[in-house]
Design a protein around this motif. Structure first.
Motif, PDB file in Angstrom:
ATOM      1  N   PRO A 139       0.824  -1.212   0.000  1.00 10.28           N
ATOM      2  CA  PRO A 139       0.000   0.000   0.000  1.00 10.28           C
ATOM      3  C   PRO A 139       0.858   1.262   0.000  1.00 10.28           C
ATOM      4  CG  PRO A 139       0.129  -0.899   2.204  1.00 10.28           C
ATOM      5  CD  PRO A 139       0.887  -1.845   1.325  1.00 10.28           C
ATOM      6  N   ASP A 140       0.237   2.367  -0.191  1.00  9.67           N
ATOM      7  CA  ASP A 140       0.901   3.663  -0.057  1.00  9.67           C
ATOM      8  C   ASP A 140       2.071   3.850  -1.021  1.00  9.67           C
ATOM      9  OD1 ASP A 140      -0.855   4.380   1.964  1.00  9.67           O
ATOM     10  OD2 ASP A 140       0.400   3.445   3.500  1.00  9.67           O
ATOM     11  N   VAL A 141       1.848   3.511  -2.265  1.00 12.59           N
ATOM     12  CA  VAL A 141       2.855   3.774  -3.300  1.00 12.59           C
ATOM     13  C   VAL A 141       2.285   4.815  -4.242  1.00 12.59           C
ATOM     14  CG1 VAL A 141       4.102   2.810  -5.254  1.00 12.59           C
ATOM     15  CG2 VAL A 141       3.820   1.449  -3.176  1.00 12.59           C
ATOM     16  N   TYR A 142       3.005   5.896  -4.422  1.00 12.75           N
ATOM     17  CA  TYR A 142       2.466   6.992  -5.218  1.00 12.75           C
ATOM     18  C   TYR A 142       3.455   7.438  -6.293  1.00 12.75           C
ATOM     19  CZ  TYR A 142      -0.456   7.084  -1.086  1.00 12.75           C
ATOM     20  OH  TYR A 142      -1.285   6.724  -0.058  1.00 12.75           O
ATOM     21  N   HIS A 143       2.941   7.546  -7.476  1.00 14.41           N
ATOM     22  CA  HIS A 143       3.756   8.098  -8.552  1.00 14.41           C
ATOM     23  C   HIS A 143       3.443   9.574  -8.701  1.00 14.41           C
ATOM     24  CE1 HIS A 143       4.237   9.087 -12.968  1.00 14.41           C
ATOM     25  NE2 HIS A 143       5.461   8.882 -12.556  1.00 14.41           N
ATOM     26  N   LEU A 144       4.467  10.392  -8.687  1.00 14.48           N
ATOM     27  CA  LEU A 144       4.267  11.836  -8.777  1.00 14.48           C
ATOM     28  C   LEU A 144       4.327  12.264 -10.237  1.00 14.48           C
ATOM     29  CD1 LEU A 144       6.575  12.845  -5.802  1.00 14.48           C
ATOM     30  CD2 LEU A 144       4.096  12.518  -5.807  1.00 14.48           C
ATOM     31  N   ALA A 145       3.233  12.795 -10.719  1.00 14.33           N
ATOM     32  CA  ALA A 145       3.185  13.157 -12.135  1.00 14.33           C
ATOM     33  C   ALA A 145       2.628  14.550 -12.299  1.00 14.33           C
ATOM     34  CB  ALA A 145       2.319  12.159 -12.893  1.00 14.33           C
TER      35      ALA A 145
END
Lengths: 274, 274
Positions: free
Chosen positions: A158-164
């Motif tokens: 959980p809690d994986v974020y790609h910054l785009a």
DNA sequence: GGGGCGCTGTATCGAATGTTACGTATTTTG
DNA sequence: CAAAATACGTAACATTCGATACAGCGCCCC
């Protein structure tokens, strides 16, 4: 001169009608096994009818299907007897295998030569056992790598974020980041000023930075906890990210293995959501 | 446990009568090709009669001759697809190299072995000289590859679009597509139904489809003008897209070279915009 | 928009393949 | 040495395979 049937096919595939081209492509896709099966099986694999397969074979210059199969078998026999020739691209009769491929393979070997198992294991552990969140971001050409990694990691934890998106958007996400979090950054030449600034700020907030860069090291290396330097030189107008890509896949595999228990349950849960 | 048919034979060759033993020896002598031929040819090669061959096959535990041949083909397929399995000796690697890396390198060699320069050149030409637009789209894990390719192509030529976001969004873009356009699709297992539908519709509009897939070929291959089949098997829970990634970089390089004149000007123009 | 050409699938035919029955040869055993 | 059992090949059989004729369809060009 045509030395192999595969070569013969790719020579004429351009002049073939759609159906026969599908036959050709299915054959090439796992050459030459499909050609050793019966016409019926071949046609089923290609999604065309039997006569189309026979017309395809005829177009290649064979009198009948058995003759075609014999030719394939002879070719296979020659291959099996001299395994060394298998590593050579048949189309490289002139001698030059795709220089692009050669350079890329070298890059990978070289990249991994400078990368100890210990380093990889450490990074994998940090990604697997982090207590906070994982953020990933990339530069102009490396952002797809960040996306690729994020797509996989997000499935097993959980809690994986790609910054785009625009700089202002991910800059604001800094507020969510702290000591327990991990930031994965991809940055190769020409290094992007915006990424450097971002990394610096994240670093000051205590975020653990894992940097993927090239052998000349992005300035972000100053703030990074872990640095992976991949070789990028290829005979092309562009740099190659392929070596970094393979490191990414290796890490994804390692993290998955570490999270096997927890990750497997999570993957099952995801499956059931569909 | 018996892993290969050759092993099975040498296990039981001691208990065989003379005729069948000759069959066995002939088969081993140039394994497994003799077993792929017809019973008549096999029997002639061994100097025995057809029934003897069939009895020999039956003794090995196969119900009939076709079943025996299928087993041989499967075995051969496994061999051809992972050349490493034969050359794999730890000493030559010069230490404990990541098996992940080894498999990836093999995948790339194998992928390019099935790819002739001619094919690559054809595809590059189509991408470079298309008169319309170029669209790129990928599946769940391959979308980053589409992005990566789009990011580069968009720099050297106009009208390059990456299709992202929800299905409804890119489905509506179909209206912009026609005969002069090119659609690059990435689709590996498990193949996405939505992509297949999209490809079919695009195909009916006359769009030229270039497909990146795995060796088992996405169903989209039915509609594709060009198919690139990459090897994806690695010792990991995930499939590897690395081989396809290298093909992508190779194509980017080739297209760039073809567009050198026009592309260079375009790149200078872009520079001056910054 | 109409006519012609080329491509593709269905159905059918002939041929070659794998399979089986049976008689002969060979080896084994008492 | 004799008799039985096993192995082997010849020949006929059934099945599956590859090949072909034909009709429908789409496509391109005029």
């Amino acid at each position: 001169m045509v030395s192999s049937i595969a070569e013969l096919i790719s020579d004429r595939i351009g002049t073939m009608p759609a159906g026969e081209r599908r036959a050709a492509q299915t054959l090439i896709a796992n050459y030459p096994l499909t050609g050793l099966k019966t016409v019926a099986e071949f046609s089923a694999a290609a999604g065309v009818s039997s006569p189309t397969i026979l017309r395809f074979v005829a177009r290649l210059g064979f009198q009948n299907y058995p003759e075609f199969q014999s030719a394939l078998q002879d070719e296979l026999a020659a291959q099996l007897q001299s395994p060394a020739s298998r590593t050579l691209n048949p189309s490289s009769a002139g001698g030059a295998v795709s220089p692009m491929l050669e350079a890329t393979l070298d890059n990978m070997r070289e990249t991994f030569r400078h990368l100890t198992d210990r380093q990889l294991a450490d990074i994998a552990t940090r990604l697997a056992e982090r207590r906070g969140k994982t953020f990933l971001i990339g530069g102009r050409f490396t952002d797809p790598l960040a996306r690729y990694m994020a797509a996989h990691l997000a499935i097993i934890q959980p809690d994986v974020y790609h910054l785009a998106g625009q700089e202002s958007i991910w800059r604001d996400r800094l507020i969510d980041m702290g000591k327990r979090d991990v930031l994965v950054i991809f940055d190769i030449r020409r290094y992007q000023e915006s990424l450097v600034r971002f990394a610096e700020k994240a670093h000051h907030r205590g975020v653990q930075i894992i940097l993927f860069t090239d052998q000349w090291l992005s300035p972000i290396a100053r703030f990074a906890r872990h640095v992976i330097a991949g070789r990028t030189a290829v005979p092309s107008a562009w740099d190659s990210s392929a070596a970094l890509f393979v490191v990414v896949e290796t890490l994804i595999g390692a993290v998955t293995r570490q999270l096997e228990a927890a990750g497997a349950k999570r993957m099952r849960d995801l499956e059931s959501l569909r």
